[in-house]
Write a protein that holds these residues in place. Structure first.
Motif, PDB file in Angstrom:
ATOM      1  N   MET A   6       0.818  -1.191   0.000  1.00 56.60           N
ATOM      2  CA  MET A   6       0.000   0.000   0.000  1.00 56.60           C
ATOM      3  C   MET A   6       0.863   1.257   0.000  1.00 56.60           C
ATOM      4  SD  MET A   6      -2.994  -1.221   0.112  1.00 56.60           S
ATOM      5  CE  MET A   6      -3.540  -2.864   0.382  1.00 56.60           C
ATOM      6  N   HIS A   7       2.066   1.159   0.512  1.00 52.22           N
ATOM      7  CA  HIS A   7       2.906   2.344   0.642  1.00 52.22           C
ATOM      8  C   HIS A   7       3.501   2.789  -0.695  1.00 52.22           C
ATOM      9  CE1 HIS A   7       2.866   2.165   5.029  1.00 52.22           C
ATOM     10  NE2 HIS A   7       2.941   0.846   4.893  1.00 52.22           N
ATOM     11  N   ASP A   8       3.465   1.916  -1.701  1.00 51.61           N
ATOM     12  CA  ASP A   8       4.158   2.199  -2.948  1.00 51.61           C
ATOM     13  C   ASP A   8       3.289   2.809  -4.033  1.00 51.61           C
ATOM     14  OD1 ASP A   8       6.494   1.159  -1.843  1.00 51.61           O
ATOM     15  OD2 ASP A   8       6.010  -0.870  -2.511  1.00 51.61           O
ATOM     16  N   TYR A   9       2.012   3.038  -3.772  1.00 53.27           N
ATOM     17  CA  TYR A   9       1.137   3.616  -4.789  1.00 53.27           C
ATOM     18  C   TYR A   9       1.413   5.107  -4.932  1.00 53.27           C
ATOM     19  CZ  TYR A   9      -1.670  -0.593  -5.194  1.00 53.27           C
ATOM     20  OH  TYR A   9      -2.086  -1.872  -5.436  1.00 53.27           O
ATOM     21  N   THR A  10       1.548   5.527  -6.185  1.00 55.02           N
ATOM     22  CA  THR A  10       1.766   6.944  -6.467  1.00 55.02           C
ATOM     23  C   THR A  10       0.418   7.596  -6.776  1.00 55.02           C
ATOM     24  OG1 THR A  10       2.032   6.566  -8.834  1.00 55.02           O
ATOM     25  CG2 THR A  10       4.037   6.429  -7.463  1.00 55.02           C
ATOM     26  N   ALA A  11       0.404   8.918  -6.791  1.00 56.85           N
ATOM     27  CA  ALA A  11      -0.834   9.637  -7.099  1.00 56.85           C
ATOM     28  C   ALA A  11      -1.389   9.261  -8.478  1.00 56.85           C
ATOM     29  CB  ALA A  11      -0.614  11.144  -6.983  1.00 56.85           C
ATOM     30  N   PRO A  12      -0.564   9.125  -9.537  1.00 56.10           N
ATOM     31  CA  PRO A  12      -1.126   8.707 -10.835  1.00 56.10           C
ATOM     32  C   PRO A  12      -1.722   7.291 -10.792  1.00 56.10           C
ATOM     33  CG  PRO A  12       0.995   9.762 -11.168  1.00 56.10           C
ATOM     34  CD  PRO A  12       0.827   9.572  -9.680  1.00 56.10           C
ATOM     35  N   GLN A  13      -1.109   6.383 -10.042  1.00 56.24           N
ATOM     36  CA  GLN A  13      -1.654   5.035  -9.926  1.00 56.24           C
ATOM     37  C   GLN A  13      -2.999   5.059  -9.196  1.00 56.24           C
ATOM     38  OE1 GLN A  13       1.823   3.429  -8.001  1.00 56.24           O
ATOM     39  NE2 GLN A  13       2.284   2.134  -9.766  1.00 56.24           N
ATOM     40  N   VAL A  14      -3.077   5.838  -8.144  1.00 60.26           N
ATOM     41  CA  VAL A  14      -4.328   5.953  -7.397  1.00 60.26           C
ATOM     42  C   VAL A  14      -5.399   6.587  -8.275  1.00 60.26           C
ATOM     43  CG1 VAL A  14      -5.449   7.059  -5.420  1.00 60.26           C
ATOM     44  CG2 VAL A  14      -3.219   5.972  -5.139  1.00 60.26           C
ATOM     45  N   THR A  15      -5.016   7.563  -9.078  1.00 62.88           N
ATOM     46  CA  THR A  15      -5.965   8.192  -9.997  1.00 62.88           C
ATOM     47  C   THR A  15      -6.515   7.168 -10.983  1.00 62.88           C
ATOM     48  OG1 THR A  15      -4.853  10.328  -9.782  1.00 62.88           O
ATOM     49  CG2 THR A  15      -6.253  10.030 -11.723  1.00 62.88           C
ATOM     50  N   ALA A  16      -5.658   6.286 -11.496  1.00 69.61           N
ATOM     51  CA  ALA A  16      -6.101   5.227 -12.407  1.00 69.61           C
ATOM     52  C   ALA A  16      -7.050   4.265 -11.696  1.00 69.61           C
ATOM     53  CB  ALA A  16      -4.909   4.480 -12.977  1.00 69.61           C
ATOM     54  N   LEU A  17      -6.744   3.913 -10.455  1.00 72.40           N
ATOM     55  CA  LEU A  17      -7.618   3.022  -9.688  1.00 72.40           C
ATOM     56  C   LEU A  17      -8.965   3.684  -9.425  1.00 72.40           C
ATOM     57  CD1 LEU A  17      -5.047   1.592  -7.129  1.00 72.40           C
ATOM     58  CD2 LEU A  17      -6.192   0.320  -8.963  1.00 72.40           C
ATOM     59  N   LEU A  18      -8.957   4.984  -9.147  1.00 69.76           N
ATOM     60  CA  LEU A  18     -10.213   5.707  -8.946  1.00 69.76           C
ATOM     61  C   LEU A  18     -11.041   5.729 -10.228  1.00 69.76           C
ATOM     62  CD1 LEU A  18      -8.950   8.663  -6.750  1.00 69.76           C
ATOM     63  CD2 LEU A  18     -10.611   6.917  -6.073  1.00 69.76           C
ATOM     64  N   GLY A  19     -10.370   5.830 -11.368  1.00 70.80           N
ATOM     65  CA  GLY A  19     -11.079   5.764 -12.646  1.00 70.80           C
ATOM     66  C   GLY A  19     -11.747   4.412 -12.838  1.00 70.80           C
ATOM     67  N   GLU A  20     -11.030   3.350 -12.487  1.00 72.12           N
ATOM     68  CA  GLU A  20     -11.616   2.007 -12.585  1.00 72.12           C
ATOM     69  C   GLU A  20     -12.787   1.869 -11.618  1.00 72.12           C
ATOM     70  OE1 GLU A  20     -10.558  -2.714 -12.048  1.00 72.12           O
ATOM     71  OE2 GLU A  20      -8.916  -1.262 -11.931  1.00 72.12           O
ATOM     72  N   LEU A  21     -12.630   2.393 -10.411  1.00 74.04           N
ATOM     73  CA  LEU A  21     -13.719   2.341  -9.434  1.00 74.04           C
ATOM     74  C   LEU A  21     -14.948   3.066  -9.979  1.00 74.04           C
ATOM     75  CD1 LEU A  21     -14.775   1.628  -6.588  1.00 74.04           C
ATOM     76  CD2 LEU A  21     -13.847   3.820  -5.824  1.00 74.04           C
ATOM     77  N   HIS A  22     -14.736   4.206 -10.601  1.00 75.26           N
ATOM     78  CA  HIS A  22     -15.853   4.966 -11.169  1.00 75.26           C
ATOM     79  C   HIS A  22     -16.553   4.153 -12.262  1.00 75.26           C
ATOM     80  CE1 HIS A  22     -18.231   8.389 -12.401  1.00 75.26           C
ATOM     81  NE2 HIS A  22     -17.840   8.175 -13.646  1.00 75.26           N
ATOM     82  N   ARG A  23     -15.764   3.568 -13.175  1.00 70.67           N
ATOM     83  CA  ARG A  23     -16.351   2.789 -14.276  1.00 70.67           C
ATOM     84  C   ARG A  23     -17.100   1.563 -13.763  1.00 70.67           C
ATOM     85  NH1 ARG A  23     -11.370   3.730 -16.147  1.00 70.67           N
ATOM     86  NH2 ARG A  23     -10.698   1.589 -15.830  1.00 70.67           N
ATOM     87  N   ARG A  24     -16.492   0.832 -12.857  1.00 75.55           N
ATOM     88  CA  ARG A  24     -17.113  -0.393 -12.355  1.00 75.55           C
ATOM     89  C   ARG A  24     -18.262  -0.101 -11.394  1.00 75.55           C
ATOM     90  NH1 ARG A  24     -14.363  -5.257 -13.183  1.00 75.55           N
ATOM     91  NH2 ARG A  24     -12.294  -5.016 -14.086  1.00 75.55           N
ATOM     92  N   GLY A  25     -18.173   0.987 -10.664  1.00 77.41           N
ATOM     93  CA  GLY A  25     -19.190   1.306  -9.669  1.00 77.41           C
ATOM     94  C   GLY A  25     -20.412   2.002 -10.225  1.00 77.41           C
ATOM     95  N   LEU A  26     -20.270   2.632 -11.373  1.00 77.23           N
ATOM     96  CA  LEU A  26     -21.367   3.392 -11.967  1.00 77.23           C
ATOM     97  C   LEU A  26     -22.648   2.575 -12.127  1.00 77.23           C
ATOM     98  CD1 LEU A  26     -21.947   6.241 -12.989  1.00 77.23           C
ATOM     99  CD2 LEU A  26     -21.232   5.490 -15.252  1.00 77.23           C
ATOM    100  N   PRO A  27     -22.596   1.348 -12.654  1.00 80.24           N
ATOM    101  CA  PRO A  27     -23.835   0.568 -12.794  1.00 80.24           C
ATOM    102  C   PRO A  27     -24.512   0.253 -11.455  1.00 80.24           C
ATOM    103  CG  PRO A  27     -22.082  -0.419 -14.099  1.00 80.24           C
ATOM    104  CD  PRO A  27     -21.464   0.644 -13.241  1.00 80.24           C
ATOM    105  N   TYR A  28     -23.768   0.332 -10.369  1.00 80.35           N
ATOM    106  CA  TYR A  28     -24.304   0.030  -9.042  1.00 80.35           C
ATOM    107  C   TYR A  28     -24.639   1.292  -8.247  1.00 80.35           C
ATOM    108  CZ  TYR A  28     -22.403  -4.452 -10.336  1.00 80.35           C
ATOM    109  OH  TYR A  28     -22.119  -5.610 -11.015  1.00 80.35           O
ATOM    110  N   GLY A  29     -24.515   2.444  -8.890  1.00 79.80           N
ATOM    111  CA  GLY A  29     -24.832   3.701  -8.227  1.00 79.80           C
ATOM    112  C   GLY A  29     -23.739   4.204  -7.308  1.00 79.80           C
ATOM    113  N   LEU A  30     -22.519   3.660  -7.429  1.00 83.11           N
ATOM    114  CA  LEU A  30     -21.392   4.126  -6.616  1.00 83.11           C
ATOM    115  C   LEU A  30     -20.713   5.262  -7.367  1.00 83.11           C
ATOM    116  CD1 LEU A  30     -19.916   0.672  -5.598  1.00 83.11           C
ATOM    117  CD2 LEU A  30     -21.376   2.153  -4.241  1.00 83.11           C
TER     118      LEU A  30
END
Length: 74
Positions: A1-25
Motif C-alpha cells: 500500500m505504501h508504494d502507490y503513487t498519485a497517478p496510480q491511485v488516480t487510475a484506480l479511482l477511474g476504474e472504481l468509477h467505471r465499475r461502480g457506476l452501474p451500481y450507483g457508486l
C-alpha cells in the motif's frame, strides 16, 4: 500500500468509477489526497486509505466475474 503513487491511485479511482457506476457508486470528486496516515496515502473521499479503494475494487471485480458466470450459456 505504501508504494502507490498519485497517478496510480488516480487510475484506480477511474476504474472504481467505471465499475461502480452501474451500481450507483459515484465518487466523481474523489482524488488522491495530500495526507498520509502511517505512511499510507489517503484518498479524498472521507480520507479513506488506498486499501479501502482496493477492497471496493475487489468486490466490484468479483461481482462482475460472478455475473459473467451466471449469464454464460450452458
Amino acid at each position: 500500500m505504501h508504494d502507490y503513487t498519485a497517478p496510480q491511485v488516480t487510475a484506480l479511482l477511474g476504474e472504481l468509477h467505471r465499475r461502480g457506476l452501474p451500481y450507483g457508486l459515484l465518487w466523481g470528486s474523489a482524488s488522491p489526497g495530500e495526507t498520509t496516515l502511517d505512511g499510507r496515502l489517503l484518498i479524498d473521499f472521507g480520507n479513506a486509505p488506498v486499501s479501502t479503494l482496493l477492497n471496493l475494487l475487489h468486490l466490484l471485480r468479483d461481482t462482475d466475474r460472478n455475473a459473467a458466470w451466471e449469464h454464460e450459456p450452458r
